[in-house]
Design an enzyme around this catalytic site. Structure first.
Site, PDB file in Angstrom:
ATOM      1  N   ASP A 160      39.285 -16.565 -13.506  1.00 44.03           N
ATOM      2  CA  ASP A 160      38.364 -15.900 -12.512  1.00 44.03           C
ATOM      3  C   ASP A 160      38.673 -16.338 -10.974  1.00 44.03           C
ATOM      4  O   ASP A 160      39.658 -16.071 -10.491  1.00 44.03           O
ATOM      5  CB  ASP A 160      36.903 -16.457 -13.091  1.00 44.03           C
ATOM      6  CG  ASP A 160      35.602 -16.174 -12.164  1.00 44.03           C
ATOM      7  OD1 ASP A 160      35.586 -14.832 -12.351  1.00 44.03           O
ATOM      8  OD2 ASP A 160      34.890 -16.838 -11.501  1.00 44.03           O
ATOM      9  N   TYR A 269      31.774 -17.352  -2.476  1.00 44.75           N
ATOM     10  CA  TYR A 269      31.444 -15.715  -2.315  1.00 44.75           C
ATOM     11  C   TYR A 269      31.414 -15.564  -0.792  1.00 44.75           C
ATOM     12  O   TYR A 269      31.606 -14.489  -0.269  1.00 44.75           O
ATOM     13  CB  TYR A 269      30.583 -15.318  -3.178  1.00 44.75           C
ATOM     14  CG  TYR A 269      30.972 -15.319  -4.503  1.00 44.75           C
ATOM     15  CD1 TYR A 269      31.522 -14.366  -5.205  1.00 44.75           C
ATOM     16  CD2 TYR A 269      30.592 -16.443  -5.381  1.00 44.75           C
ATOM     17  CE1 TYR A 269      31.980 -14.128  -6.603  1.00 44.75           C
ATOM     18  CE2 TYR A 269      30.924 -16.475  -6.899  1.00 44.75           C
ATOM     19  CZ  TYR A 269      31.604 -15.468  -7.454  1.00 44.75           C
ATOM     20  OH  TYR A 269      31.958 -15.519  -8.583  1.00 44.75           O
ATOM     21  N   HIS A 334      34.711 -12.132 -20.444  1.00 39.72           N
ATOM     22  CA  HIS A 334      35.012 -12.582 -19.317  1.00 39.72           C
ATOM     23  C   HIS A 334      35.677 -14.190 -19.555  1.00 39.72           C
ATOM     24  O   HIS A 334      36.468 -14.349 -18.786  1.00 39.72           O
ATOM     25  CB  HIS A 334      34.159 -12.532 -18.292  1.00 39.72           C
ATOM     26  CG  HIS A 334      34.424 -13.151 -16.744  1.00 39.72           C
ATOM     27  ND1 HIS A 334      35.430 -12.492 -16.148  1.00 39.72           N
ATOM     28  CD2 HIS A 334      34.162 -14.292 -16.320  1.00 39.72           C
ATOM     29  CE1 HIS A 334      35.731 -13.276 -15.031  1.00 39.72           C
ATOM     30  NE2 HIS A 334      34.812 -14.288 -15.378  1.00 39.72           N
TER      31      HIS A 334
END
Length: 358
Positions: A160, A269, A334
């Site tokens: 990730d 982010y 994921h």
């Protein structure tokens, strides 16, 4: 900053915040309203967890230590004898060093395994500003850490967000990476390609835009005692995925309930989006590009049931690598290395035995 650049930056932020506000209304508000209507008392509950779950102190996973980097104290868990080749593990969101527990046990016999809490996570320091989480800072941590551990290079294993960092690190510092292993982590150029041409990925990435808002994302994740955080590790049937246990789930909840951790993690982010807007606004001659293809041997392991990343992403990354191996795990979500650790470990072993292509 020139006038044209300033206007482009302003328009870039205007677009991002407009999209973020849209998703807040379409997805986030219904979630919050449902939670409030079902249990108004629990809605605002956030239990402060003072006692660390026992699994985070499991001695079979390794020894806890701290490494002093420039302006940062980094928490590491080390398993394996000194002198063995270094295998460095870099986690994703919303995880921590503990997401590599199965690999720490598996590879500790042949490698000096080191799983880190990245900056802002777990027991590593948490710098306060969004600008403390740019890619230059994140790759810089890895660049400092490897020699601080007594090595010149490593096998770099990532998932990730850790994979995003690892791709960038391998491109920038190829001499410090013997082999690179990524799991459900998009190469930044492949991700840019698909975001520009694939509306499905744009919708799948709604949370990236939502995370640009101040305060609200932290409230969403932490409301109802971190209910959304816990649900992210559960399947449609409500059960925790793969080999995970309720104690594993509590371990992550404990880590993210600690002061400033959630904001620090979301700042990855925010910093990435701000950097992207700034770079896009620069005149063409002022834009920075990477050095080109990644030349170290790369293994990408991809769970094809990922709900956040498009299934085409790992294949799109091939053109940015000179020595690229891609392995899919059918039906895996994921959370690759935690859901199918046995399959992942075998794929890693096979790749690590292979010699570099000439």
């Amino acid at each position: 900053m020139g006038v044209v650049t300033a206007v482009k930056v302003f328009l870039g932020f205007a677009v991002v915040y407009t999209i973020a506000s849209f998703w807040s209304v379409v997805i986030v508000l219904p979630i919050l309203l449902k939670g409030f209507m079902s249990s108004p008392i629990r809605f605002f509950q956030r239990r402060r967890r003072e006692i660390k779950p026992a699994c985070l102190n499991d001695p079979s996973l390794g020894t806890h230590t701290y490494v002093r980097l420039q302006g940062l104290r980094m928490h590491c868990v080390v398993n394996g004898k000194e002198g063995k080749p270094l295998m460095l593990f870099v986690h994703g969101f919303p995880e921590g060093w503990y997401s590599w527990r199965h690999q720490l046990r598996e590879f500790g016999q042949d490698y000096r395994c080191v799983a880190i809490d990245m900056r802002g996570y777990g027991e590593t320091d948490k710098p306060p500003n969004v600008s403390d989480y740019t890619m230059d800072k994140l790759t810089g941590d890895i660049k400092q850490l490897i020699p601080a551990l007594g090595y010149e290079s490593c096998v770099l294993v990532s998932h990730d967000w850790g994979g995003v960092i690892a791709w960038a690190f391998a491109e920038k510092y190829p001499d410090m990476v013997d082999k690179l292993i990524t799991m459900n982590a998009p190469h930044r150029k492949a991700f840019a390609d698909i975001m520009n041409h694939n509306k499905k990925q744009l919708f799948m990435s709604w949370y990236i835009f939502f995370f640009q808002l101040p305060w609200f994302p932290e409230f969403l994740i932490s409301h109802n005692d971190y209910d959304i955080l816990q649900k992210s590790f559960r399947g449609a049937d409500g059960k925790v995925i793969g080999s995970m246990t309720p104690e594993d789930l509590e371990a992550y909840t404990y880590c993210f309930s600690q002061p400033n951790t959630l904001t620090s993690a979301i700042n990855y982010y925010r910093a990435s989006m701000r950097t992207s807007i700034w770079q896009q606004a620069q005149p063409r001659e002022g834009k920075r590009e990477g050095s080109g293809k990644i030349t170290v041997p790369v293994l990408t392991i991809w769970g094809d049931a990922d709900k956040a990343l498009h299934k085409d992403l790992p294949e799109l990354a091939r053109k940015y690598n000179t020595d690229y191996t891609l392995k899919y795990i059918h039906g895996c979500s994921h959370w690759t290395q935690q859901e199918r650790p046995d399959v992942v470990n075998e794929m890693m072993k096979e790749f690590l035995k292979r010699k570099k292509l000439e």
